[in-house]
Structure formats: C-alpha cells, structure tokens
Design a protein around this motif. Sequence first.
Motif, PDB file in Angstrom:
ATOM      1  N   SER A  31      -0.170  -1.100  -2.465  1.00  0.00           N
ATOM      2  CA  SER A  31       0.261  -0.489  -1.210  1.00  0.00           C
ATOM      3  C   SER A  31       0.344  -1.570  -0.141  1.00  0.00           C
ATOM      4  N   THR A  32       1.251  -1.364   0.801  1.00  0.00           N
ATOM      5  CA  THR A  32       1.468  -2.307   1.890  1.00  0.00           C
ATOM      6  C   THR A  32       1.611  -1.521   3.182  1.00  0.00           C
ATOM      7  N   TYR A  33       0.972  -2.010   4.240  1.00  0.00           N
ATOM      8  CA  TYR A  33       1.166  -1.391   5.551  1.00  0.00           C
ATOM      9  C   TYR A  33       1.004  -2.435   6.639  1.00  0.00           C
ATOM     10  N   ILE A  49      -1.777  -6.003   2.225  1.00  0.00           N
ATOM     11  CA  ILE A  49      -1.322  -5.692   0.863  1.00  0.00           C
ATOM     12  C   ILE A  49      -2.577  -5.464   0.025  1.00  0.00           C
ATOM     13  N   GLU A  50      -2.669  -4.291  -0.566  1.00  0.00           N
ATOM     14  CA  GLU A  50      -3.817  -3.970  -1.409  1.00  0.00           C
ATOM     15  C   GLU A  50      -3.332  -3.659  -2.818  1.00  0.00           C
ATOM     16  N   ILE A  51      -3.983  -4.252  -3.795  1.00  0.00           N
ATOM     17  CA  ILE A  51      -3.672  -3.921  -5.184  1.00  0.00           C
ATOM     18  C   ILE A  51      -4.971  -3.545  -5.882  1.00  0.00           C
ATOM     19  N   ARG A  52      -4.861  -2.589  -6.799  1.00  0.00           N
ATOM     20  CA  ARG A  52      -6.023  -2.072  -7.509  1.00  0.00           C
ATOM     21  C   ARG A  52      -5.651  -1.847  -8.969  1.00  0.00           C
ATOM     22  N   ASN A  53      -6.511  -2.274  -9.870  1.00  0.00           N
ATOM     23  CA  ASN A  53      -6.291  -2.034 -11.297  1.00  0.00           C
ATOM     24  C   ASN A  53      -6.837  -0.650 -11.635  1.00  0.00           C
ATOM     25  N   GLU A  54      -5.946   0.298 -11.861  1.00  0.00           N
ATOM     26  CA  GLU A  54      -6.328   1.665 -12.191  1.00  0.00           C
ATOM     27  C   GLU A  54      -6.347   1.901 -13.700  1.00  0.00           C
ATOM     28  N   ARG A 121       8.335  -8.018   2.596  1.00  0.00           N
ATOM     29  CA  ARG A 121       8.335  -7.741   1.149  1.00  0.00           C
ATOM     30  C   ARG A 121       7.102  -8.352   0.509  1.00  0.00           C
ATOM     31  N   ALA A 122       6.415  -7.561  -0.302  1.00  0.00           N
ATOM     32  CA  ALA A 122       5.294  -8.039  -1.107  1.00  0.00           C
ATOM     33  C   ALA A 122       5.734  -7.940  -2.566  1.00  0.00           C
ATOM     34  N   ILE A 123       5.568  -9.028  -3.303  1.00  0.00           N
ATOM     35  CA  ILE A 123       6.028  -9.072  -4.700  1.00  0.00           C
ATOM     36  C   ILE A 123       4.827  -9.419  -5.575  1.00  0.00           C
ATOM     37  N   ASN A 135       7.068  -4.127  -3.041  1.00  0.00           N
ATOM     38  CA  ASN A 135       6.739  -3.130  -2.040  1.00  0.00           C
ATOM     39  C   ASN A 135       7.237  -3.646  -0.697  1.00  0.00           C
ATOM     40  N   GLU A 136       7.849  -2.787   0.100  1.00  0.00           N
ATOM     41  CA  GLU A 136       8.398  -3.190   1.392  1.00  0.00           C
ATOM     42  C   GLU A 136       7.745  -2.406   2.517  1.00  0.00           C
TER      43      GLU A 136
END
Length: 184
Positions: A31-33, A49-54, A121-123, A135-136
Amino acid sequence: MKMLYYLILLAGLAFPLYAQPSEGITAIHMSTYDTEDPVPLGGQTMYIIEIRNEGTAPCTNVRMTSVIPRQMKFVSAKSPLSHTRRKSTIYFEAVPSLEPGEKLTYKVVCQAVKHGYAKHRAILEYDEFGNEIENEEGTRVVEEDEIEDVGATHMSIYDTEDPVHVGGQTVYVVEVRNEGKGVC
C-alpha cells in the motif's frame, strides 16, 4: 464519502497462476499513501510505502523502487536498508528475506515545486513473483490559498484472499475517498 466497489474473479481466469514450492506460498500486500494532499507549492509531503508478507513462505531479494513525480523534488528517504538516487528514481537496497507476517516501511519525503497533478510510483519486485508490482499515489500541488477549495481523491485496491488456489475465489475491494477539503 467513501465508495466501495467489489470485483469477484475466479483464480486462473483473470491472470495466469504459477506453481510454488510445497513448503509454502508467498503473498505480498503493498500500500502507498501520502501524508499531505493537496500540497501547497513549496510545501512537503511524505510518500509512505508499506509491504507485508501475507503468505506462508518467505519472500526473497525484496526490491523497492520509488519514482518521484516531476512536480516534486526529492528531499529524503528512510528504509530498512540504504538507498541510492538517480535523477528522480530512488533505488532501495534489496532486503534478503521477508518472512511471513513481517512488514517493511519505506518513507520518501518530497517538496512540491510545480503546480498540477503529481503521480508517485512505487515498484516492488521479489524473486518468487515473476512480475513487478506497481502502486501509484496521486498528489495535487496547488497555491496556498487554494488548499481549502481542493478535493483530493484517494483510491486503494486490495484482495480479501491471497494466495488464491486455482478454482478458488477472491474479492477485490476498491475504495475511493476524498481526503481533501473541497469537492471532487
């Protein structure tokens, strides 16, 4: 006002699935905000930018790239490891392993230098997934006296089940909301 849209897709019909090792499955959520939107000319916002391994298996060689919009100037960045900058692109050092349940946070501070609609943009890339995940986040740059009159639309998309087995279903939730003070 928040509007929700739901989209149900059968796994395997919307996009090709690939086999993963029997030890587990990787599933990253990103997610990006932005912290300020709209932003007055000369003001700053932070893209988070947050990333999580689900998933149930580790993601390896996790690589994040941040592309700064032309309406913004890079100020600083914070991340789990170091970063390098080439023009308007920030390359974050790869995280060797992101275990199930772990989360990474990247922060990029920018200054507004040009009026208009900016699109950050987050890639994300990692070894177990064959494609980039992008994610934009949109940010509007305005004059200081326009802040009260401007709406700021934020959209997020997420799936309710991940991973999805072939023949299974997931719901893609699309949320749209106005985070500004004016009408969108």
